[in-house]
Design a protein around this motif. Structure first.
Motif, PDB file in Angstrom:
ATOM      1  N   UNK A   6      19.985   0.461   1.304  1.00 58.64           N
ATOM      2  CA  UNK A   6      19.410  -0.437   0.817  1.00 58.64           C
ATOM      3  C   UNK A   6      18.401   0.018  -0.507  1.00 58.64           C
ATOM      4  N   UNK A   7      18.690  -0.848  -1.577  1.00 58.44           N
ATOM      5  CA  UNK A   7      18.177  -0.125  -2.951  1.00 58.44           C
ATOM      6  C   UNK A   7      16.702  -0.820  -2.929  1.00 58.44           C
ATOM      7  N   UNK A   8      15.818   0.246  -3.286  1.00 57.78           N
ATOM      8  CA  UNK A   8      14.547  -0.361  -3.662  1.00 57.78           C
ATOM      9  C   UNK A   8      14.415  -1.260  -4.964  1.00 57.78           C
ATOM     10  N   UNK A   9      13.772  -2.367  -4.634  1.00 56.84           N
ATOM     11  CA  UNK A   9      13.786  -3.206  -5.530  1.00 56.84           C
ATOM     12  C   UNK A   9      12.758  -3.257  -6.690  1.00 56.84           C
ATOM     13  N   UNK A  10      11.638  -2.597  -6.235  1.00 56.63           N
ATOM     14  CA  UNK A  10      10.206  -2.545  -6.971  1.00 56.63           C
ATOM     15  C   UNK A  10      10.021  -0.857  -6.689  1.00 56.63           C
ATOM     16  N   UNK A  11       9.638  -0.316  -8.053  1.00 57.81           N
ATOM     17  CA  UNK A  11       9.163   1.022  -7.645  1.00 57.81           C
ATOM     18  C   UNK A  11       7.937   1.130  -6.968  1.00 57.81           C
ATOM     19  N   UNK A  12       7.633   1.885  -5.854  1.00 59.24           N
ATOM     20  CA  UNK A  12       6.466   1.648  -5.118  1.00 59.24           C
ATOM     21  C   UNK A  12       4.880   2.030  -5.846  1.00 59.24           C
ATOM     22  N   UNK A  13       5.428   2.787  -6.839  1.00 55.02           N
ATOM     23  CA  UNK A  13       4.278   3.178  -7.833  1.00 55.02           C
ATOM     24  C   UNK A  13       3.682   1.762  -8.415  1.00 55.02           C
ATOM     25  N   UNK A  14       4.655   0.858  -8.784  1.00 53.75           N
ATOM     26  CA  UNK A  14       4.287  -0.163  -9.508  1.00 53.75           C
ATOM     27  C   UNK A  14       3.198  -1.356  -8.875  1.00 53.75           C
ATOM     28  N   UNK A  15       3.354  -0.987  -7.497  1.00 51.55           N
ATOM     29  CA  UNK A  15       2.505  -1.850  -6.643  1.00 51.55           C
ATOM     30  C   UNK A  15       0.904  -1.413  -6.368  1.00 51.55           C
ATOM     31  N   UNK A  16       0.829  -0.347  -7.066  1.00 49.64           N
ATOM     32  CA  UNK A  16      -0.563   0.434  -6.793  1.00 49.64           C
ATOM     33  C   UNK A  16      -1.764  -0.542  -7.209  1.00 49.64           C
ATOM     34  N   UNK A  17      -1.585  -0.929  -8.706  1.00 51.41           N
ATOM     35  CA  UNK A  17      -2.753  -1.589  -9.263  1.00 51.41           C
ATOM     36  C   UNK A  17      -3.107  -2.918  -8.520  1.00 51.41           C
ATOM     37  N   UNK A  21      -6.415  -4.106  -6.517  1.00 47.36           N
ATOM     38  CA  UNK A  21      -7.102  -5.275  -7.158  1.00 47.36           C
ATOM     39  C   UNK A  21      -7.185  -6.239  -6.036  1.00 47.36           C
ATOM     40  N   UNK A  22      -6.009  -6.305  -5.413  1.00 48.63           N
ATOM     41  CA  UNK A  22      -5.975  -7.249  -4.031  1.00 48.63           C
ATOM     42  C   UNK A  22      -7.075  -6.833  -3.154  1.00 48.63           C
ATOM     43  N   UNK A  23      -7.070  -5.591  -2.819  1.00 39.01           N
ATOM     44  CA  UNK A  23      -7.835  -5.068  -1.865  1.00 39.01           C
ATOM     45  C   UNK A  23      -9.223  -5.225  -2.154  1.00 39.01           C
ATOM     46  N   UNK A  24      -9.629  -5.063  -3.471  1.00 38.86           N
ATOM     47  CA  UNK A  24     -11.165  -5.109  -3.926  1.00 38.86           C
ATOM     48  C   UNK A  24     -11.567  -6.506  -3.493  1.00 38.86           C
ATOM     49  N   UNK A 113      -5.293  -1.741   1.595  1.00 39.66           N
ATOM     50  CA  UNK A 113      -6.487  -0.873   2.334  1.00 39.66           C
ATOM     51  C   UNK A 113      -7.224   0.093   1.369  1.00 39.66           C
ATOM     52  N   UNK A 114      -6.633   0.821   0.462  1.00 35.06           N
ATOM     53  CA  UNK A 114      -7.195   1.730  -0.692  1.00 35.06           C
ATOM     54  C   UNK A 114      -7.977   0.833  -1.368  1.00 35.06           C
ATOM     55  N   UNK A 115      -7.720  -0.332  -1.595  1.00 32.99           N
ATOM     56  CA  UNK A 115      -8.648  -1.176  -2.646  1.00 32.99           C
ATOM     57  C   UNK A 115      -9.703  -1.608  -1.978  1.00 32.99           C
ATOM     58  N   UNK A 116      -9.745  -1.914  -0.598  1.00 28.70           N
ATOM     59  CA  UNK A 116     -10.913  -2.403   0.289  1.00 28.70           C
ATOM     60  C   UNK A 116     -11.673  -1.341   0.428  1.00 28.70           C
ATOM     61  N   UNK A 154     -14.299   5.286   3.330  1.00 26.04           N
ATOM     62  CA  UNK A 154     -13.401   6.506   3.171  1.00 26.04           C
ATOM     63  C   UNK A 154     -12.171   6.490   3.961  1.00 26.04           C
ATOM     64  N   UNK A 155     -12.519   5.880   5.297  1.00 23.33           N
ATOM     65  CA  UNK A 155     -11.317   5.870   6.266  1.00 23.33           C
ATOM     66  C   UNK A 155     -10.547   4.875   5.654  1.00 23.33           C
ATOM     67  N   UNK A 156     -10.834   3.700   5.170  1.00 25.80           N
ATOM     68  CA  UNK A 156      -9.757   2.666   4.404  1.00 25.80           C
ATOM     69  C   UNK A 156      -9.011   3.474   3.503  1.00 25.80           C
ATOM     70  N   UNK A 157      -9.565   4.057   2.551  1.00 23.72           N
ATOM     71  CA  UNK A 157      -8.746   4.719   1.535  1.00 23.72           C
ATOM     72  C   UNK A 157      -7.818   5.750   2.059  1.00 23.72           C
ATOM     73  N   UNK A 158      -8.282   6.583   2.937  1.00 22.10           N
ATOM     74  CA  UNK A 158      -7.483   7.499   3.597  1.00 22.10           C
ATOM     75  C   UNK A 158      -6.327   6.938   4.340  1.00 22.10           C
ATOM     76  N   UNK A 159      -6.707   5.983   5.199  1.00 22.04           N
ATOM     77  CA  UNK A 159      -5.382   5.267   6.099  1.00 22.04           C
ATOM     78  C   UNK A 159      -4.517   4.516   5.085  1.00 22.04           C
ATOM     79  N   UNK A 160      -5.215   3.760   4.088  1.00 19.42           N
ATOM     80  CA  UNK A 160      -4.170   2.986   3.250  1.00 19.42           C
ATOM     81  C   UNK A 160      -3.423   4.158   2.333  1.00 19.42           C
ATOM     82  N   UNK A 161      -3.739   5.067   1.886  1.00 18.83           N
ATOM     83  CA  UNK A 161      -3.009   6.038   1.168  1.00 18.83           C
ATOM     84  C   UNK A 161      -2.051   6.828   1.997  1.00 18.83           C
TER      85      UNK A 161
END
Length: 174
Positions: A6-17, A21-24, A113-116, A154-161
């Motif tokens: 399967x081809x990646x349709x979106x670069x995973x890095x582009x979903x970071x921001x 922001x959604x997580x915050x 989860x990282x944002x939260x 800290x746990x949410x950031x770690x698990x999310x990452x």
């Protein structure tokens, strides 16, 4: 980029921001709905009688004090709403095809989860420790509640990452 049929349709890095922001915003809503409204452990200004910046105290046990605290809780929720709408706008601008795959991806939800977790860390350090305008749960053990809130962050950031790290956004249905 192709991988595993399967081809990646979106670069995973582009979903970071968008994810962060959604997580915050979502983290803020969970905090406000659970701790401010349902459990009624605190409001935005419930510790200003002992804060570090001199904000007027609005006793939440009086009608006028509860009204003012509710107004500031509303301001807080409005900021959370702006963060969620902003995160959705960012996500929409970066994902132009197969949005269903993105919503089901570990990449997006890991960054949420990282944002939260970042919300907990920033809000906890700023409001609970530096400004002292409220605490997770006031009283003799409030420092432990405030520290637990930071540890959860800290746990949410770690698990999310870790969750997003192993994820892909692909058109392939699993």
């Amino acid at each position: 980029m192709a991988s595993g049929g399967g081809a990646d349709l979106v670069a995973p890095r582009s979903l970071r921001a968008p994810g962060i922001v959604l997580g915050v915003g979502i983290g803020g809503f969970v905090d406000g709905i659970l701790l401010h409204q349902l459990l009624r452990w605190h409001h935005m200004l419930t510790s200003t009688d002992d804060d570090r910046i001199g904000v007027k105290y609005y006793d939440p046990n009086t009608v006028s004090g509860l009204e003012m605290n509710t107004v500031w809780d509303g301001v807080f929720h409005a900021v959370c709403w702006v963060a969620v709408v902003g995160g959705l706008g960012l996500l929409y601008s970066r994902v132009t095809q197969d949005r269903r795959a993105v919503w089901g991806s570990r990449v997006l939800w890991g960054w949420v989860l990282v944002g939260w977790g970042l919300f907990n860390l920033v809000e906890g350090v700023l409001d609970h420790h530096i400004l002292g305008i409220h605490h997770v749960r006031g009283g003799p053990h409030q420092v432990w509640w405030d520290v637990a809130f930071l540890v959860l962050g800290l746990v949410l950031v770690g698990v999310g990452y870790l969750v997003q790290r192993g994820g892909r956004v692909s058109g392939r249905r699993s």
